[in-house]
Design a protein around this motif. Structure first.
Motif, PDB file in Angstrom:
ATOM      1  N   ARG A  24       0.855  -1.192   0.000  1.00 52.11           N
ATOM      2  CA  ARG A  24       0.000   0.000   0.000  1.00 52.11           C
ATOM      3  C   ARG A  24       0.888   1.238   0.000  1.00 52.11           C
ATOM      4  N   ALA A  52      -2.556  -3.566  -2.294  1.00 55.32           N
ATOM      5  CA  ALA A  52      -2.981  -4.734  -1.512  1.00 55.32           C
ATOM      6  C   ALA A  52      -4.492  -4.779  -1.321  1.00 55.32           C
ATOM      7  N   GLY A  77       4.503  -9.711  -0.140  1.00 55.22           N
ATOM      8  CA  GLY A  77       4.021  -8.473   0.465  1.00 55.22           C
ATOM      9  C   GLY A  77       5.189  -7.575   0.843  1.00 55.22           C
ATOM     10  N   THR A 109      -1.844  -4.617   5.037  1.00 53.45           N
ATOM     11  CA  THR A 109      -1.245  -5.501   4.026  1.00 53.45           C
ATOM     12  C   THR A 109      -1.092  -6.909   4.595  1.00 53.45           C
TER      13      THR A 109
END
Ligand code: F6R
Length: 359
Positions: A227, A254, A273, A284
Motif C-alpha cells: 500500500r 494490496a 508483500g 497488508t
C-alpha cells in the motif's frame, strides 16, 4: 566491463550503494547545501503542479518519489506515462513544471511529449543518466544520475538514482520555499544511511537465491502487493520479475486484490508483500492472510521495525521518505536469481532493447 560478474545486472545491483554515495558527493556543496542550479529550483518552487512524464521503470521511479516530493515541496505531483500523455494532453494547471525521467535520455515516447510541452512553452527538466542525450539537450534543465553506464536491459541502479535525485531536488525546492519539513530533512545523511542499508542487503545474496528456488523459480505467475509507497515499489518489482524471468507478475495495491484479482490465487501462487509503512503495514498483513487462506504461498519483505516472526526478508530502517530505495533491492535480486535458475539470459531478455527509440 563486468569483470568477475556473470551478468551486468548483478554488477549494477551491487553498484547501488556506491551510486548513492556518488550522488551525495556530486550534489553536496562545500557549505553543506544542495548543489542544484538556483534558476531551476526557483522556477520549480514557483510552479503550482509538477508533471512527471516517463515510461516503464522510470515512471515507477516517479511514483516512488511522488509522496516525499509533495510533502517536501507542497506542490501536487502527477505521474504520466509518456505514451498516454503524448496523444491526449490532460488539462494542465496555470503554472506547470514538467519533469522527464529517462535513464537513456533517448526514449521516443518521452521525447514526443517534450517536443509538445516545449511548443507550449512549459518549463522542463530532464533527469537522465546520459549527459548530452536528446531529452537533456531539448529540455531547459538537466540533472544527472551519475549512475555510470547501465548495460543490462532491466533497469536497476537508474531507478534508485532517479528516486535519490528527486529527493535532492524536492529538498532544495522545499528549502527555497522555507518549508520546515525540507529544512529539517538531512537528505545527504539519510542517503548515506540508505547506502549502508543497501550494502547489508547485498551481502546476503545466497539467502535470495534460496528464496527464489523455494518460491519463484517453478511458478507460472506471481504477485507483489503493498500500500502507498509499498504499492509503487510493487509495480516495479513485478516489472523486473516479468521482464527477465518471464514469470507473469503483477504489482497490486494490496486492498484491491479482493476486488477481483484474488480470483487468480491458486494453491501455491506466490504472493510477496512489501511492508515498510507503519500506517498500512497491518492492513497488508491482513491481505496476505486472505490469500494464504486461499492457498497462496506468501513471502514478506518488511522493515525491521515492523517485522514479525517468520518474515523472510528484513530491511534495515531508513527514513520513511526513502523506503522505496531499499525495498526495491530484494525484488531486483529475486528477479535476478529466478531468471538464473530458470536458465534465461539475465542481461538480454527476449523482445526488449535497452533504449526504445521508436514510438
Ligand atoms: C525496465 C526498463 C524500461 C525503461 C523504459 C524507459 O527495466 O528498463 O521499462 O525504464 O524503457 O527508459 P528510459 O528510462 O531510458 O527512458
Amino acid at each position: 566491463e563486468k569483470g568477475t560478474y556473470p551478468y551486468y545486472m548483478l554488477k549494477e545491483i551491487d553498484e547501488q550503494p556506491a551510486v548513492m554515495r556518488r550522488l551525495v558527493q556530486e550534489y553536496r556543496q562545500a557549505d553543506g547545501e544542495i548543489h542544484i542550479d538556483s534558476a531551476l529550483v526557483s522556477e520549480l518552487a514557483a510552479s503550482d503542479r509538477v508533471y512527471i512524464v516517463a515510461c516503464g521503470t522510470s515512471s515507477h521511479a516517479g511514483w516512488a518519489a511522488k509522496r516525499f516530493f509533495e510533502e517536501l515541496t507542497q506542490i501536487p505531483v502527477e505521474i504520466h506515462l509518456s505514451s498516454e500523455f503524448g496523444y491526449n494532453l490532460p488539462l494542465i494547471s496555470k503554472k506547470p513544471f514538467f519533469i522527464y525521467l529517462s535513464q537513456s535520455g533517448e526514449t521516443a515516447d518521452s521525447r514526443q511529449v517534450l517536443v509538445k510541452t516545449n511548443e507550449l512553452d512549459y518549463p522542463a527538466l530532464t533527469i537522465t543518466n546520459v549527459a548530452g542525450s536528446t531529452l537533456s539537450r531539448e529540455a531547459d534543465h538537466t540533472l544527472l544520475l551519475y549512475a555510470g553506464p547501465e548495460i543490462a536491459v532491466a533497469s536497476t541502479k537508474a531507478y534508485t538514482a532517479q528516486i535519490a535525485v528527486m529527493a535532492l531536488l524536492a529538498t532544495a525546492v522545499g528549502r527555497t520555499k522555507g518549508l520546515a519539513k525540507a529544512t529539517n530533512f538531512p537528505v545527504f545523511q539519510e542517503l548515506g544511511i540508505v547506502a549502508s542499508a543497501m550494502e547489508s542487503i547485498i551481502s546476503e545474496k545466497s539467502h535470495f537465491s534460496d528464496l527464489t528456488a523455494e518460491y519463484l523459480t517453478a511458478t507460472r505467475n506471481a504477485f507483489y502487493i503493498g500500500r502507498g509507497n509499498d504499492y509503487y515499489v510493487s509495480m516495479e518489482a513485478a516489472l523486473k520479475l516479468k521482464e527477465i524471468s518471464y514469470i507473469q507478475a503483477e504489482g497490486f495495491a494490496a486492498g484491491e486484490l479482493k476486488h477481483g484479482t484474488i480470483a487468480l490465487i491458486e494453491e501455491g501462487t506466490p504472493v510477496i508483500g512489501i511492508i515498510t509503512d507503519e500506517v498500512t503495514g497491518s492492513h497488508t498483513r491482513g491481505n496476505l492472510k486472505e490469500v494464504e487462506s486461499r492457498g497462496a504461498k506468501t513471502l514478506v519483505i518488511a522493515s525491521e521495525a515492523l517485522a514479525k516472526v517468520g518474515d523472510q526478508i528484513l530491511l534495515p530502517q531508513v527514513h520513511p521518505y526513502l523506503t522505496s530505495l531499499l525495498a526495491v533491492l530484494p525484488t531486483q535480486l529475486l528477479a535476478y536469481y529466478a531468471t538464473l535458475q530458470r536458465g534465461y539470459d539475465v542481461d538480454k531478455p527476449r523482445n526488449l532493447a535497452k533504449s526504445v527509440t521508436v514510438e
